[in-house]
Design an enzyme around this catalytic site. Sequence first.
Site, PDB file in Angstrom:
ATOM      1  N   ASN A 162       0.852  -1.184   0.000  1.00 24.27           N
ATOM      2  CA  ASN A 162       0.000   0.000   0.000  1.00 24.27           C
ATOM      3  C   ASN A 162       0.891   1.237   0.000  1.00 24.27           C
ATOM      4  O   ASN A 162       1.493   1.578   1.007  1.00 24.27           O
ATOM      5  CB  ASN A 162      -0.908  -0.017   1.234  1.00 24.27           C
ATOM      6  CG  ASN A 162      -1.913   1.126   1.219  1.00 24.27           C
ATOM      7  OD1 ASN A 162      -1.914   1.959   0.301  1.00 24.27           O
ATOM      8  ND2 ASN A 162      -2.772   1.177   2.238  1.00 24.27           N
ATOM      9  N   GLY A 187      -5.747  -2.193   0.955  1.00 24.54           N
ATOM     10  CA  GLY A 187      -5.293  -0.938   0.349  1.00 24.54           C
ATOM     11  C   GLY A 187      -4.093  -1.028  -0.586  1.00 24.54           C
ATOM     12  O   GLY A 187      -3.515  -0.006  -0.952  1.00 24.54           O
ATOM     13  N   ASP A 189      -1.844  -1.058  -3.860  1.00 31.15           N
ATOM     14  CA  ASP A 189      -2.074  -0.213  -5.036  1.00 31.15           C
ATOM     15  C   ASP A 189      -0.821  -0.117  -5.918  1.00 31.15           C
ATOM     16  O   ASP A 189       0.217  -0.701  -5.607  1.00 31.15           O
ATOM     17  CB  ASP A 189      -2.555   1.177  -4.602  1.00 31.15           C
ATOM     18  CG  ASP A 189      -1.656   1.781  -3.531  1.00 31.15           C
ATOM     19  OD1 ASP A 189      -0.433   1.521  -3.580  1.00 31.15           O
ATOM     20  OD2 ASP A 189      -2.172   2.480  -2.634  1.00 31.15           O
ATOM     21  N   HIS A 262     -16.626 -14.194 -18.695  1.00 35.00           N
ATOM     22  CA  HIS A 262     -17.869 -13.734 -18.069  1.00 35.00           C
ATOM     23  C   HIS A 262     -17.729 -12.287 -17.602  1.00 35.00           C
ATOM     24  O   HIS A 262     -16.633 -11.827 -17.302  1.00 35.00           O
ATOM     25  CB  HIS A 262     -18.218 -14.619 -16.872  1.00 35.00           C
ATOM     26  CG  HIS A 262     -17.068 -14.826 -15.940  1.00 35.00           C
ATOM     27  ND1 HIS A 262     -16.232 -15.921 -16.045  1.00 35.00           N
ATOM     28  CD2 HIS A 262     -16.581 -14.087 -14.927  1.00 35.00           C
ATOM     29  CE1 HIS A 262     -15.297 -15.837 -15.112  1.00 35.00           C
ATOM     30  NE2 HIS A 262     -15.478 -14.737 -14.426  1.00 35.00           N
ATOM     31  N   ASP A 343      -8.425 -15.505 -18.367  1.00 35.94           N
ATOM     32  CA  ASP A 343      -9.107 -16.270 -17.334  1.00 35.94           C
ATOM     33  C   ASP A 343     -10.152 -17.204 -17.978  1.00 35.94           C
ATOM     34  O   ASP A 343     -10.826 -16.830 -18.931  1.00 35.94           O
ATOM     35  CB  ASP A 343      -9.797 -15.265 -16.396  1.00 35.94           C
ATOM     36  CG  ASP A 343     -10.307 -15.897 -15.124  1.00 35.94           C
ATOM     37  OD1 ASP A 343      -9.490 -16.471 -14.392  1.00 35.94           O
ATOM     38  OD2 ASP A 343     -11.523 -15.808 -14.859  1.00 35.94           O
ATOM     39  N   GLU A 372      -5.558 -19.564 -19.449  1.00 36.40           N
ATOM     40  CA  GLU A 372      -5.749 -20.396 -18.255  1.00 36.40           C
ATOM     41  C   GLU A 372      -6.457 -21.679 -18.685  1.00 36.40           C
ATOM     42  O   GLU A 372      -7.670 -21.697 -18.901  1.00 36.40           O
ATOM     43  CB  GLU A 372      -6.594 -19.672 -17.203  1.00 36.40           C
ATOM     44  CG  GLU A 372      -6.702 -20.502 -15.917  1.00 36.40           C
ATOM     45  CD  GLU A 372      -7.904 -20.166 -15.048  1.00 36.40           C
ATOM     46  OE1 GLU A 372      -7.893 -20.571 -13.888  1.00 36.40           O
ATOM     47  OE2 GLU A 372      -8.857 -19.535 -15.530  1.00 36.40           O
ATOM     48  N   HIS A 438      -3.012 -17.409  -6.529  1.00 36.68           N
ATOM     49  CA  HIS A 438      -4.093 -16.865  -5.703  1.00 36.68           C
ATOM     50  C   HIS A 438      -5.270 -17.834  -5.591  1.00 36.68           C
ATOM     51  O   HIS A 438      -6.181 -17.603  -4.812  1.00 36.68           O
ATOM     52  CB  HIS A 438      -4.575 -15.551  -6.315  1.00 36.68           C
ATOM     53  CG  HIS A 438      -5.198 -15.734  -7.665  1.00 36.68           C
ATOM     54  ND1 HIS A 438      -4.462 -16.091  -8.777  1.00 36.68           N
ATOM     55  CD2 HIS A 438      -6.481 -15.670  -8.065  1.00 36.68           C
ATOM     56  CE1 HIS A 438      -5.273 -16.210  -9.813  1.00 36.68           C
ATOM     57  NE2 HIS A 438      -6.510 -15.963  -9.410  1.00 36.68           N
ATOM     58  N   ASP A 439      -5.251 -18.916  -6.383  1.00 33.93           N
ATOM     59  CA  ASP A 439      -6.342 -19.895  -6.409  1.00 33.93           C
ATOM     60  C   ASP A 439      -6.032 -21.164  -5.628  1.00 33.93           C
ATOM     61  O   ASP A 439      -6.859 -22.078  -5.613  1.00 33.93           O
ATOM     62  CB  ASP A 439      -6.602 -20.344  -7.860  1.00 33.93           C
ATOM     63  CG  ASP A 439      -7.451 -19.361  -8.627  1.00 33.93           C
ATOM     64  OD1 ASP A 439      -8.221 -18.630  -7.984  1.00 33.93           O
ATOM     65  OD2 ASP A 439      -7.358 -19.337  -9.865  1.00 33.93           O
ATOM     66  N   ASP A 483      -7.517 -20.091  -0.885  1.00 31.61           N
ATOM     67  CA  ASP A 483      -7.998 -18.723  -0.763  1.00 31.61           C
ATOM     68  C   ASP A 483      -9.260 -18.669   0.098  1.00 31.61           C
ATOM     69  O   ASP A 483     -10.063 -19.589   0.052  1.00 31.61           O
ATOM     70  CB  ASP A 483      -8.244 -18.098  -2.152  1.00 31.61           C
ATOM     71  CG  ASP A 483      -9.355 -18.790  -2.937  1.00 31.61           C
ATOM     72  OD1 ASP A 483     -10.536 -18.440  -2.738  1.00 31.61           O
ATOM     73  OD2 ASP A 483      -9.022 -19.666  -3.747  1.00 31.61           O
ATOM     74  N   ARG A 487      -3.821 -15.268   0.340  1.00 35.07           N
ATOM     75  CA  ARG A 487      -3.761 -13.886  -0.150  1.00 35.07           C
ATOM     76  C   ARG A 487      -3.379 -12.914   0.957  1.00 35.07           C
ATOM     77  O   ARG A 487      -3.899 -11.799   1.047  1.00 35.07           O
ATOM     78  CB  ARG A 487      -5.117 -13.502  -0.772  1.00 35.07           C
ATOM     79  CG  ARG A 487      -5.519 -14.407  -1.928  1.00 35.07           C
ATOM     80  CD  ARG A 487      -6.940 -14.178  -2.402  1.00 35.07           C
ATOM     81  NE  ARG A 487      -7.263 -15.078  -3.519  1.00 35.07           N
ATOM     82  CZ  ARG A 487      -8.442 -15.125  -4.133  1.00 35.07           C
ATOM     83  NH1 ARG A 487      -9.419 -14.323  -3.731  1.00 35.07           N
ATOM     84  NH2 ARG A 487      -8.649 -15.961  -5.127  1.00 35.07           N
TER      85      ARG A 487
HETATM   86 CA    CA Z   1      -3.840   2.430  -1.088  1.00 31.69          CA
END
Ligand code: CA
Length: 596
Positions: A162, A187, A189, A262, A343, A372, A438-439, A483, A487
Amino acid sequence: MFREAVFHRAMSPFVYKYDEKTIHIRLQTKKGDIDEAILIWGDPYDWHTEHPDDNDWNFDPTKSNYWNTRETPMARSGSDDLYDYWFIAVEPPYRRLRYGFKLSDGNETLVYTERGWFETKPLDDTGYYFCVPFLNKVDVFKAPDWVKDTVWYQIFPDRFANGDPANDPEGTLPWNSAPPTTTNLFGGDFQGVIDQVDYLVELGITGIYFCPIFEAKSNHKYDTIDYLEIDPQFGTKEKFKEMVDILHANGIRVMLDAVFNHAGFHHKAFVDVRENGDASVYRDWFHLRDFPLVTEPMPNYDTFAFVPEMPKFNTEHPEVKAYLLHVAKYWVEEFGIDGWRLDVANEVDHAFWREFRSVVKEANPEAYILGEIWHDAQDWLTGDQFDAVMNYPFTSAALNYFALDKTRAVSYANEMSHVLFSNTENVNEVTFNLIGSHDTPRALTRAGNNKNKMRLLLLSLLTFSGSPVIYYGDEIGLDGEQDPGCRKCMPWETELQDRSLFRYTQHLLLLRKEHRTLANLGLTSFVHADDETNTVVMKRVSHEGTYFVYFNNSNKEVTIPAPVDGHGMDLFSNTLRQTLEVTLPAFTGTIVQLMR
Ligand code: CA
């Protein structure tokens, strides 16, 4: 000879155009059955008056009774539990090729062709043989060259760093103050990534794969609201451009996540359909079965899995195509991104992906297109759709062996060989190898928090053919379950980072740069696998050198026999080894460069 187990078809990945001059040919036979495989090959228009044995390419087409062939031995380049795989690269001088196989099992020698089996090679007609009509340059599978040399770093944007509290959404928690949940926000970024560029450069990665950054509701952003806007929690478009430019200036490419299968539930087109039903101008953008739309007990429209919040796009509809292709082009052209990760790529139609490739490559011929796909992906890897897929078969073979103890050495070598033979070498060089994402649960967690096993996983990942990816934090010992557990916030206090694991990872990345054969210059095979000691030796070979990667995946010290005679340089200890017999402590590995 087990003729019924001998298999070849004149199609990829059994035969393919490797580059403008070279054709690769593979043959599958029953494991241990065939002693020698010889490729019979020639130009279909090369005929001789005499019965030819001289491998002479000079010919007189006016006097032609016999087809002129060459015979070249193939290499047994790998095995899995059922099959041996034979390999040869040939450069037909006129770019045309007919070929067959002469096979010996010690008892008999037979010739295998497209039209069946013969005692001796038929030379009265080339029609018997397998055929590559012409090696047209445009048909060669061509992924961008830079991908071969790239090591990726996957960032889950809310959790990496962040750098700007001003853009934190309402309810943002202090960094690392709580375990990750399906809804909480920390947060992270673009400014955070900019602030940590030195860290990424020090580690040695050369590409970042960002999980979705477009406007969305959830913390994972896979439910896109607007594909043409950045989610404000990550920063502005100007900040994104600044980050891309800074990363490029530091030798780091940028790949974004495209969720084109999707839309999100709050995407304007789907909102309109929900509000106006049959009368919506977007009704054909989705696969709607009935009105009004319902989500319970099952959605009455096609979705990803049965998730009502993820309505599947109708990518056959011209407006949907135009919209998504515009998105694909926009971020490449306006912001200079270097690739798209697609994806749920396998549920989108092939025609869409062919157009997608044309549009993206027109915007930037050097862009990387990564699908993927969790299964055999040959249908997407013939050169007109993707450059590569996420190599989940690699993932499961590596985790089953090094992390989960589900397999032993021989199975590991077999599974990895099978992975290599499932795709062409062009694809193997750029395929996206991962040990977690992340999966999935974190690799370290899968390995029971055993840091030595984690090192073996990293060693296998970073010395295998392909373009590997490190999931953020794996290099400093971050752990986490499936997950949302995987994460967690990246800890930036040095005392919370495993700096020893960081240096190990950094060293492997450096070796990949210094020794290109360890990256993607050469071929990969397994030269030792022993279940009793649970040890494996992988060989990497190219014209620049030969390397052996040793793995001792057992809980005791083991001496691994020399795979070949000679001496070598140990790239971990930087010492000369007089023989290639290597003794390794429990759960360790090393790399030795053959010196002869
Ligand atoms: Ca931030």
